[in-house]
Scaffold this active site. Structure first.
Site, PDB file in Angstrom:
ATOM      1  N   GLY A  47      10.934  87.062  52.407  1.00 32.38           N
ATOM      2  CA  GLY A  47      11.174  87.573  51.048  1.00 32.38           C
ATOM      3  C   GLY A  47       9.937  88.304  50.570  1.00 32.38           C
ATOM      4  O   GLY A  47       9.435  88.074  49.468  1.00 32.38           O
ATOM      5  N   ALA A  48       9.431  89.214  51.424  1.00 36.83           N
ATOM      6  CA  ALA A  48       8.075  89.763  51.264  1.00 36.83           C
ATOM      7  C   ALA A  48       7.998  91.071  50.483  1.00 36.83           C
ATOM      8  O   ALA A  48       6.905  91.591  50.275  1.00 36.83           O
ATOM      9  CB  ALA A  48       7.459  89.994  52.650  1.00 36.83           C
ATOM     10  N   GLU A  74      16.103  95.219  52.555  1.00 37.59           N
ATOM     11  CA  GLU A  74      15.990  96.374  51.653  1.00 37.59           C
ATOM     12  C   GLU A  74      16.767  97.576  52.197  1.00 37.59           C
ATOM     13  O   GLU A  74      16.982  97.699  53.398  1.00 37.59           O
ATOM     14  CB  GLU A  74      14.511  96.749  51.459  1.00 37.59           C
ATOM     15  CG  GLU A  74      13.652  95.653  50.819  1.00 37.59           C
ATOM     16  CD  GLU A  74      14.021  95.321  49.379  1.00 37.59           C
ATOM     17  OE1 GLU A  74      14.736  96.127  48.730  1.00 37.59           O
ATOM     18  OE2 GLU A  74      13.603  94.244  48.902  1.00 37.59           O
ATOM     19  N   TYR A 234      19.427  76.529  33.295  1.00 36.65           N
ATOM     20  CA  TYR A 234      18.532  76.622  34.452  1.00 36.65           C
ATOM     21  C   TYR A 234      18.325  75.259  35.134  1.00 36.65           C
ATOM     22  O   TYR A 234      19.038  74.919  36.058  1.00 36.65           O
ATOM     23  CB  TYR A 234      17.193  77.314  34.098  1.00 36.65           C
ATOM     24  CG  TYR A 234      16.532  77.804  35.370  1.00 36.65           C
ATOM     25  CD1 TYR A 234      16.667  79.116  35.792  1.00 36.65           C
ATOM     26  CD2 TYR A 234      15.855  76.911  36.210  1.00 36.65           C
ATOM     27  CE1 TYR A 234      16.140  79.535  37.013  1.00 36.65           C
ATOM     28  CE2 TYR A 234      15.330  77.316  37.426  1.00 36.65           C
ATOM     29  CZ  TYR A 234      15.467  78.623  37.809  1.00 36.65           C
ATOM     30  OH  TYR A 234      14.956  79.022  39.020  1.00 36.65           O
ATOM     31  N   LYS A 243      17.489  74.069  43.243  1.00 36.33           N
ATOM     32  CA  LYS A 243      16.043  73.858  43.320  1.00 36.33           C
ATOM     33  C   LYS A 243      15.708  72.399  43.655  1.00 36.33           C
ATOM     34  O   LYS A 243      14.723  72.120  44.334  1.00 36.33           O
ATOM     35  CB  LYS A 243      15.361  74.294  42.014  1.00 36.33           C
ATOM     36  CG  LYS A 243      15.388  75.819  41.779  1.00 36.33           C
ATOM     37  CD  LYS A 243      14.671  76.590  42.883  1.00 36.33           C
ATOM     38  CE  LYS A 243      14.512  78.070  42.569  1.00 36.33           C
ATOM     39  NZ  LYS A 243      13.998  78.844  43.718  1.00 36.33           N
ATOM     40  N   THR A 274      11.704  89.657  37.091  1.00 41.49           N
ATOM     41  CA  THR A 274      11.924  90.159  38.453  1.00 41.49           C
ATOM     42  C   THR A 274      13.404  90.516  38.529  1.00 41.49           C
ATOM     43  O   THR A 274      14.168  90.255  37.594  1.00 41.49           O
ATOM     44  CB  THR A 274      11.597  89.119  39.552  1.00 41.49           C
ATOM     45  OG1 THR A 274      12.499  88.021  39.425  1.00 41.49           O
ATOM     46  CG2 THR A 274      10.164  88.636  39.496  1.00 41.49           C
TER      47      THR A 274
HETATM   48  P1  NAD Z   1      12.760  88.923  44.078  1.00 37.92           P
HETATM   49  O1  NAD Z   1      14.186  89.312  43.866  1.00 37.92           O
HETATM   50  O2  NAD Z   1      11.703  89.765  43.497  1.00 37.92           O
HETATM   51  O3  NAD Z   1      12.446  88.785  45.656  1.00 37.92           O
HETATM   52  C1  NAD Z   1      13.414  88.371  46.564  1.00 37.92           C
HETATM   53  C2  NAD Z   1      12.998  88.718  47.981  1.00 37.92           C
HETATM   54  O4  NAD Z   1      13.977  88.184  48.882  1.00 37.92           O
HETATM   55  C3  NAD Z   1      12.923  90.220  48.294  1.00 37.92           C
HETATM   56  O5  NAD Z   1      11.863  90.445  49.183  1.00 37.92           O
HETATM   57  C4  NAD Z   1      14.250  90.485  49.021  1.00 37.92           C
HETATM   58  O6  NAD Z   1      14.228  91.585  49.919  1.00 37.92           O
HETATM   59  C5  NAD Z   1      14.395  89.189  49.776  1.00 37.92           C
HETATM   60  N1  NAD Z   1      15.770  88.891  50.189  1.00 37.92           N
HETATM   61  C6  NAD Z   1      16.852  88.628  49.413  1.00 37.92           C
HETATM   62  N2  NAD Z   1      17.925  88.362  50.199  1.00 37.92           N
HETATM   63  C7  NAD Z   1      17.492  88.437  51.482  1.00 37.92           C
HETATM   64  C8  NAD Z   1      18.102  88.248  52.742  1.00 37.92           C
HETATM   65  N3  NAD Z   1      19.393  87.907  52.857  1.00 37.92           N
HETATM   66  N4  NAD Z   1      17.353  88.429  53.847  1.00 37.92           N
HETATM   67  C9  NAD Z   1      16.034  88.783  53.780  1.00 37.92           C
HETATM   68  N5  NAD Z   1      15.409  88.948  52.605  1.00 37.92           N
HETATM   69  C10 NAD Z   1      16.125  88.784  51.473  1.00 37.92           C
HETATM   70  O7  NAD Z   1      12.683  87.418  43.572  1.00 37.92           O
HETATM   71  P2  NAD Z   1      11.486  86.536  42.978  1.00 37.92           P
HETATM   72  O8  NAD Z   1      11.696  86.443  41.509  1.00 37.92           O
HETATM   73  O9  NAD Z   1      10.178  86.920  43.529  1.00 37.92           O
HETATM   74  O10 NAD Z   1      11.921  85.120  43.556  1.00 37.92           O
HETATM   75  C11 NAD Z   1      11.363  84.531  44.692  1.00 37.92           C
HETATM   76  C12 NAD Z   1      11.390  83.030  44.521  1.00 37.92           C
HETATM   77  O11 NAD Z   1      10.591  82.673  43.392  1.00 37.92           O
HETATM   78  C13 NAD Z   1      12.789  82.470  44.258  1.00 37.92           C
HETATM   79  O12 NAD Z   1      12.933  81.244  44.927  1.00 37.92           O
HETATM   80  C14 NAD Z   1      12.790  82.237  42.766  1.00 37.92           C
HETATM   81  O13 NAD Z   1      13.680  81.237  42.352  1.00 37.92           O
HETATM   82  C15 NAD Z   1      11.341  81.817  42.555  1.00 37.92           C
HETATM   83  N6  NAD Z   1      10.844  81.905  41.170  1.00 37.92           N
HETATM   84  C16 NAD Z   1      11.112  82.990  40.380  1.00 37.92           C
HETATM   85  C17 NAD Z   1      10.659  83.009  39.057  1.00 37.92           C
HETATM   86  C18 NAD Z   1      10.926  84.181  38.142  1.00 37.92           C
HETATM   87  O14 NAD Z   1      10.800  84.043  36.930  1.00 37.92           O
HETATM   88  N7  NAD Z   1      11.247  85.337  38.662  1.00 37.92           N
HETATM   89  C19 NAD Z   1       9.912  81.939  38.561  1.00 37.92           C
HETATM   90  C20 NAD Z   1       9.604  80.871  39.403  1.00 37.92           C
HETATM   91  C21 NAD Z   1      10.093  80.863  40.708  1.00 37.92           C
HETATM   92 NA    NA Z   2       9.880  87.439  46.523  1.00 34.11          NA
END
Ligand code: NAD
Ligand code: NA
Length: 396
Positions: A47-48, A74, A234, A243, A274
């Site tokens: 998820g980079a 992507e 949530y 979670k 995000t």
């Molecule tokens: P994001 O949407 O910015 O990033 C998601 C990433 O996952 C991207 O790199 C995307 O390409 C990849 N991805 C999605 N489906 C995929 C698949 N099938 N195969 C390969 N890659 C895939 O999301 P984010 O907000 O950075 O969330 C990342 C984590 O952080 C999640 O677990 C989220 O719950 C957690 N989080 C988010 C927040 C917030 O407020 N945004 C807060 C705390 C924790």
């Molecule tokens: Na991410």
């Protein structure tokens, strides 16, 4: 071509390569402005390409000089059609990393599949031998379980009873009441299947079986808890169940990694704009109020500030990793401060369409949302003709 934002609800159909690049350069500059981190040297980020995962990759590379492999899903560009933002982010990151002499390669495909796991293992074996940090940062609305072939769709719903509260359309600023029906048992199970810990376990099982985890390797997955105003949708809703499942998986993975002196950790991060969080009702209103308060207090952070602090002050201090009573690492500590939450709770009661303009940071929300796609980024000339056909240097 000249690229403009094409917004449809919670997504933007276009992305700007130069804006995405500038965002990445800003994040790299931030990490370089901080002291070096004595962290992992070979890092896999699942998820980079955006959000917390991208920030983790940047912090690893430019904070600790790590070789990084990124996995993401992507959309590549086509003639006259932009790529998705994560594509351009990755292209910019890998160009910078390689220029700095750092190994940086990536795999674009479904991380939930066995095929992409195997491809990743093959790449680690061929180029790095082993990895010593695995960041798990996927956010997805659906997952096909490779063992059963079943595709699960997640829902963001309360559990047990109808939830009614305020929400904001962050494009128009209109605050309205929203009612969400409770999830069925099947919807709860599907959400856990998508956003729970099963896939994380599959990843670590496969990496371990292939012998590509270094002694003492650690893996970190990201979670969120948040305050009372959002808990029904949530932390006590379907996503909260998922979670919880992720947390349970961390305990199982931890046990399995004990044999190599490794560790599995949950890091609870703060609420941020995000692509994933914009789609959750009620959260955008909460974030706009939270941003206002945290900016006033001088403690606002974006993804890169959060992750740099996670690595610098939690994971790689040289001492014990500090955790809460449940064993979780917390970088949501400033968001959850009593004084911050007391102010947000007060503003929550007052916020309506008219007052939100003053009470909340809707402008900051909108800017952050546009920034996700490379728009509204200072220093970028959006009148310029740009090449949409950008290649990712390390794409395998
Ligand atoms: P994001 O949407 O910015 O990033 C998601 C990433 O996952 C991207 O790199 C995307 O390409 C990849 N991805 C999605 N489906 C995929 C698949 N099938 N195969 C390969 N890659 C895939 O999301 P984010 O907000 O950075 O969330 C990342 C984590 O952080 C999640 O677990 C989220 O719950 C957690 N989080 C988010 C927040 C917030 O407020 N945004 C807060 C705390 C924790
Ligand atoms: Na991410």
């Amino acid at each position: 071509m000249i690229i403009e934002p094409k917004i449809r609800g919670f997504i933007c159909l276009t992305a700007h390569p130069e804006g995405c690049k500038q965002n990445v350069l800003n994040q790299i500059a931030y990490v370089k402005s901080k002291k070096a981190i004595d962290g992992a040297k070979k890092v896999l980020v699942i998820g980079a390409s955006t959000g917390f995962g991208l920030a983790s990759r940047i912090t690893s590379a430019f904070g600790s000089g790590a070789a990084t492999i990124g996995v993401y899903f992507e959309k590549p560009p086509a003639e006259g059609k932009t790529a998705s933002a994560g594509w351009y982010n990755t292209a910019a990151f890998e160009a910078q990393a390689q220029e700095a002499g750092l190994y940086a390669k990536s795999i674009n495909g479904d991380a939930f599949s066995d095929e992409i796991k195997q491809k990743t293992i093959d790449l680690i074996k061929a180029d790095l031998g082993q990895v010593d940090l695995i960041i798990y940062s996927l956010a997805s609305p659906r997952r096909t379980n490779p063992k059963t072939g079943v595709t699960h769709n997640s829902v963001i719903k309360p559990i047990g009873e109808v939830f009614t509260n305020k929400t904001v359309d962050f494009h128009t600023g209109v605050v309205s009441e929203i009612s969400i029906n409770p999830a069925t048992e099947e919807e709860i199970a599907n959400t856990v299947a998508v956003m729970g810990g099963e896939d994380w376990k599959f990843w670590i099982d496969d990496l371990k079986a292939a012998g590509v985890l270094a002694d003492g390797a650690i893996t970190v997955a990201y979670s969120y808890i948040g305050p009372e105003v959002t808990e029904r949708v949530y932390s006590k809703g379907t996503i909260g169940k998922a979670k919880k499942d992720l947390e349970n998986a961390s305990k199982q993975i931890n046990d399995s990694l004990a044999a190599i002196g490794g560790k599995a950790l949950i890091s609870v991060n703060k609420a941020l704009v995000t692509q994933a969080s914009s789609a959750i009702p009620v959260i955008p209103l909460y974030i706009s109020l939270l941003y206002k308060v945290m900016k006033q207090e001088g403690i606002h952070e974006g993804c890169i500030e959060q992750i740099e602090r996670l690595f610098q002050e939690r994971l790689y201090t040289g001492g014990e990793i500090p955790t809460d009573a449940e064993g979780r690492v917390r970088v949501d500590d400033w968001e959850m401060r009593d004084d911050v939450q007391a102010q947000v709770a007060k503003l929550w009661l007052e916020a309506d369409t008219e007052s939100l303009v003053e009470l909340g940071d809707l402008k900051g929300y909108k800017t952050d949302f546009l920034n996700l796609f490379g728009f509204d980024v200072p220093g970028v000339n959006y009148q310029d003709d740009v090449n949409e056909l950008v290649a990712i240097p390390g794409l395998v």
